[in-house]
Motif scaffolding. Structure first.
Motif, PDB file in Angstrom:
ATOM      1  N   ASP A  82      26.856  27.082  42.665  1.00 46.20           N
ATOM      2  CA  ASP A  82      27.335  27.364  44.022  1.00 46.20           C
ATOM      3  C   ASP A  82      26.989  26.218  44.974  1.00 46.20           C
ATOM      4  N   VAL A  83      27.590  26.241  46.156  1.00 39.24           N
ATOM      5  CA  VAL A  83      27.459  25.123  47.095  1.00 39.24           C
ATOM      6  C   VAL A  83      26.920  25.621  48.433  1.00 39.24           C
ATOM      7  N   MET A 124      30.915  28.946  48.088  1.00 38.27           N
ATOM      8  CA  MET A 124      30.307  28.117  49.121  1.00 38.27           C
ATOM      9  C   MET A 124      29.731  29.069  50.155  1.00 38.27           C
ATOM     10  N   ILE A 149      35.438  31.277  49.164  1.00 37.57           N
ATOM     11  CA  ILE A 149      34.912  30.885  50.466  1.00 37.57           C
ATOM     12  C   ILE A 149      35.398  31.854  51.534  1.00 37.57           C
ATOM     13  N   LEU A 168      37.056  28.203  43.646  1.00 37.06           N
ATOM     14  CA  LEU A 168      36.142  28.284  44.778  1.00 37.06           C
ATOM     15  C   LEU A 168      36.381  29.578  45.549  1.00 37.06           C
ATOM     16  N   LYS A 195      31.094  18.380  46.703  1.00 37.89           N
ATOM     17  CA  LYS A 195      30.647  19.074  45.498  1.00 37.89           C
ATOM     18  C   LYS A 195      31.663  20.144  45.087  1.00 37.89           C
ATOM     19  N   ALA A 196      32.186  20.879  46.071  1.00 40.75           N
ATOM     20  CA  ALA A 196      33.193  21.900  45.768  1.00 40.75           C
ATOM     21  C   ALA A 196      34.425  21.272  45.139  1.00 40.75           C
ATOM     22  N   VAL A 217      25.782  25.120  52.383  1.00 35.47           N
ATOM     23  CA  VAL A 217      26.212  24.249  53.480  1.00 35.47           C
ATOM     24  C   VAL A 217      25.475  24.646  54.750  1.00 35.47           C
ATOM     25  N   ALA A 263      29.022  19.239  50.998  1.00 35.07           N
ATOM     26  CA  ALA A 263      29.357  20.521  50.378  1.00 35.07           C
ATOM     27  C   ALA A 263      30.784  20.516  49.846  1.00 35.07           C
ATOM     28  N   PHE A 264      31.729  20.017  50.643  1.00 30.97           N
ATOM     29  CA  PHE A 264      33.121  20.010  50.195  1.00 30.97           C
ATOM     30  C   PHE A 264      33.350  18.964  49.104  1.00 30.97           C
ATOM     31  N   PHE A 306      22.744  28.598  43.907  1.00 30.46           N
ATOM     32  CA  PHE A 306      23.029  27.518  44.849  1.00 30.46           C
ATOM     33  C   PHE A 306      22.402  26.190  44.427  1.00 30.46           C
TER      34      PHE A 306
END
Length: 243
Positions: free
Chosen positions: A119-120, A100, A149, A147, A136-137, A122, A133-134, A115
């Protein structure tokens, strides 16, 4: 003289990253076209990270408090002091994983491929973006993708860097999804490169990384997220205080 050499090494490092990004790009692009090849994208960037580390002159002295399992899903939380951090976490992470990161990384043509797939991104100032974002994560975690981060959310402006307070999101997510947190102390990576290296340059050498024992979340409730956050912060910081 030292300052000049560090800036020359930064130019060389950027050249290495550019060359190998260009060489790997066609393979990244082809793998990004079909979800069944997303795992290959991760393997490719892990190989890319190993190769770039070698040519830049980075050696990793990694200590695991407990051996991690390749078939287990984790949330890796690391302090963030350098653009090298992403490359290093690619080397460290076990099994399948995703990052992320800030939305601005979508401007990078190589990172954009990641991304837009695994990947995510934000937008840090937007609560709606953070929620999406969270979400999708969380979906990725349920698919067995760990994950990675940086809970500080950014690199601190102060030099030498100090760890700044963590954001709560990854700790709530870990509790909600019953995923173990792996605290990662990037002990002296900032000495090789701080931030993007533009101010102090970069240097080859050893990067010391301490991988703490995973923290299980099965017995925690959402209201315990602040306690978990503080515990991870203290663990990460405990290995930085002596450097």
């Amino acid at each position: 003289m030292v300052k000049l050499l560090r800036h020359l090494h930064r130019i060389y490092s950027l050249f290495v990253l550019l060359v190998f990004s260009a060489l790997f790009y066609p393979f990244y692009y082809l793998a990004s076209r079909n979800p069944k090849y997303y795992d290959l994208m991760n393997k490719l960037r892990k190989w890319n990270s190993f190769i770039c580390s070698f040519f830049i002159g980075l050696a990793y002295r990694i200590k695991f408090e407990e051996e991690l399992k390749s078939d287990q899903t984790y949330i890796y939380c690391a302090n963030h002091t350098s653009n090298f951090d992403i490359m290093i976490l690619c080397v460290i992470a076990k099994g399948r994983f995703h990052f992320m990161g800030k939305e601005e990384l979508l401007a990078n043509p190589v990172l954009k491929l990641f991304f837009n797939t695994i990947d995510v991104p934000v937008k840090r100032e937007s609560k709606i973006s953070a929620f999406r974002a969270f979400k999708k994560a969380g979906d990725n975690l349920e698919k067995g993708m760990s994950l990675i981060i940086f809970p500080e959310g950014r690199i601190e402006d102060q030099y030498p860097p100090k760890t700044i307070p963590f954001k709560n999101g990854p700790f709530r997510l870990a509790i909600e999804k019953n995923i173990a947190i792996v605290p990662v102390s990037m002990i002296n990576v900032w000495k090789r490169m701080w931030d993007d290296g533009s101010k102090y340059g970069t240097s080859p050498g050893i990067c010391d990384i301490y991988i703490h024992k995973p923290i299980g979340t099965q017995d925690l409730g959402v209201d315990d997220s602040d306690i978990l956050k503080d515990r991870v912060f203290d663990l990460i910081n405990s290995k930085l205080a002596h450097k």
